[in-house]
Design a protein around this motif. Structure first.
Motif, PDB file in Angstrom:
ATOM      1  N   GLU A   1      -7.743  -6.458  -2.180  1.00  0.00           N
ATOM      2  CA  GLU A   1      -8.509  -5.403  -2.840  1.00  0.00           C
ATOM      3  C   GLU A   1      -7.592  -4.264  -3.275  1.00  0.00           C
ATOM      4  OE1 GLU A   1     -11.838  -4.031  -0.563  1.00  0.00           O
ATOM      5  OE2 GLU A   1     -12.153  -5.993   0.364  1.00  0.00           O
ATOM      6  N   ALA A   2      -7.847  -3.722  -4.446  1.00  0.00           N
ATOM      7  CA  ALA A   2      -7.139  -2.524  -4.896  1.00  0.00           C
ATOM      8  C   ALA A   2      -7.865  -1.308  -4.325  1.00  0.00           C
ATOM      9  CB  ALA A   2      -7.107  -2.457  -6.421  1.00  0.00           C
ATOM     10  N   ILE A   3      -7.119  -0.402  -3.711  1.00  0.00           N
ATOM     11  CA  ILE A   3      -7.760   0.741  -3.068  1.00  0.00           C
ATOM     12  C   ILE A   3      -6.956   2.005  -3.350  1.00  0.00           C
ATOM     13  CG2 ILE A   3      -6.546   0.378  -0.864  1.00  0.00           C
ATOM     14  CD1 ILE A   3      -9.294   1.208   0.451  1.00  0.00           C
ATOM     15  N   PHE A   4      -7.685   3.106  -3.625  1.00  0.00           N
ATOM     16  CA  PHE A   4      -7.039   4.358  -3.998  1.00  0.00           C
ATOM     17  C   PHE A   4      -7.738   5.525  -3.315  1.00  0.00           C
ATOM     18  CE2 PHE A   4      -6.819   1.347  -7.493  1.00  0.00           C
ATOM     19  CZ  PHE A   4      -5.463   1.312  -7.764  1.00  0.00           C
TER      20      PHE A   4
ATOM     21  N   VAL B   1      -6.219  -4.026   1.448  1.00  0.00           N
ATOM     22  CA  VAL B   1      -5.115  -4.496   0.613  1.00  0.00           C
ATOM     23  C   VAL B   1      -4.691  -5.904   1.031  1.00  0.00           C
ATOM     24  CG1 VAL B   1      -2.664  -4.111   0.103  1.00  0.00           C
ATOM     25  CG2 VAL B   1      -4.276  -2.210  -0.041  1.00  0.00           C
TER      26      VAL B   1
ATOM     27  N   ALA C   1      -7.565   0.789   4.790  1.00  0.00           N
ATOM     28  CA  ALA C   1      -6.914   0.476   3.520  1.00  0.00           C
ATOM     29  C   ALA C   1      -5.929  -0.676   3.676  1.00  0.00           C
ATOM     30  CB  ALA C   1      -6.197   1.718   2.979  1.00  0.00           C
TER      31      ALA C   1
ATOM     32  N   GLY D   1      -2.404  -0.686  -3.688  1.00  0.00           N
ATOM     33  CA  GLY D   1      -3.180   0.467  -3.256  1.00  0.00           C
ATOM     34  C   GLY D   1      -2.338   1.719  -3.249  1.00  0.00           C
TER      35      GLY D   1
ATOM     36  N   LEU E   1       0.862  -1.178   0.000  1.00  0.00           N
ATOM     37  CA  LEU E   1       0.000   0.000   0.000  1.00  0.00           C
ATOM     38  C   LEU E   1       0.898   1.226   0.000  1.00  0.00           C
ATOM     39  CD1 LEU E   1      -2.728   1.532   0.386  1.00  0.00           C
ATOM     40  CD2 LEU E   1      -2.359   1.260   2.859  1.00  0.00           C
TER      41      LEU E   1
END
Length: 222
Positions: free
Chosen positions: A122-125, A118, A114, A100, A79
């Motif tokens: 999961e992709a997180i932005f 991650v 987040a 991420g 991340l």
């Protein structure tokens, strides 16, 4: 228990984020690193589930550290947590294997969430970055991100001219700079790209598509 490794060269920020991660009942902070080289070493030793990675660090940058960590162990999730929200930095981190990308302006509880996301793959932005990513892929990815986001705009110009085979004197004339300024830019480029000499920098530039004459790696034109 989710195992996290925290990487940031700013002690106060690292301290605050470490406190937030430690306070989470399902997160174990297994280590802290103040630079990219240490991060790569600790990731190999501590086997974290998630690495919270800064980008701009004095030794090895976060993009290259991410690349090395993920290449060695693809199960490690990275991340990115940084101040940089430009497209070049985002895409460089994603290409390196980060899952991420958050900005340091995020609240501690958002960062902890987040980290959990991650860890689950999961992709997180950050919201603004997510919008730009959607716009990018909505246009078929035609907006190509700039190579070498760790370099300044001027340093990329110098590197492009180096890849074109120009020596320092010629670069100074083209960019209307003093020879000393060009030498400083070249030194910064070598340091930021973690290469030993000009020829290696030119080779990296050629691989990224910079320069007009791919057959003349390391050569110098007046």
């Amino acid at each position: 228990m989710l195992r996290a490794l925290l990487v940031d060269d700013h002690p106060l920020f690292r301290y605050g984020l470490a406190a937030a991660l430690t306070a989470a009942s399902d997160v174990e902070l297994v280590g802290e690193a103040s630079g990219g080289e240490m991060a790569v070493e600790l990731a190999g030793t501590l086997k974290p589930d998630v690495v919270v990675m800064d980008l701009n660090m004095p030794d090895l940058g976060g993009v290259e550290a991410t690349r090395r960590i993920v290449a060695r162990d693809p199960s490690v999730r990275v991340l990115v947590l940084t101040m940089f929200d430009d497209d070049e930095s985002v895409f460089a981190a994603m290409r390196a294997g980060a899952l991420g990308y958050l900005l340091k302006a995020a609240k501690p509880q958002q960062i902890v969430r987040a980290v959990r996301a991650v860890a689950e793959g999961e992709a997180i932005f950050s919201p603004g970055i997510a919008v730009r990513l959607l716009a990018y892929f909505g246009t078929g990815g035609r907006a190509k991100p700039e190579a070498f986001p760790e370099l300044t705009t001027r340093e990329r110009e110098v590197l492009r001219l180096m890849a074109d085979g120009r020596g320092n004197a010629a670069i100074a004339r083209v960019l209307v700079l003093s020879p000393k300024t060009v030498r400083n830019h070249v030194s910064n480029i070598l340091r930021k790209l973690h290469v030993a000499d000009r020829a290696q920098a030119v080779s990296r530039a050629k691989e990224a598509g910079l320069g007009d004459d791919p057959g003349q790696v390391g050569t110098t034109r007046p």
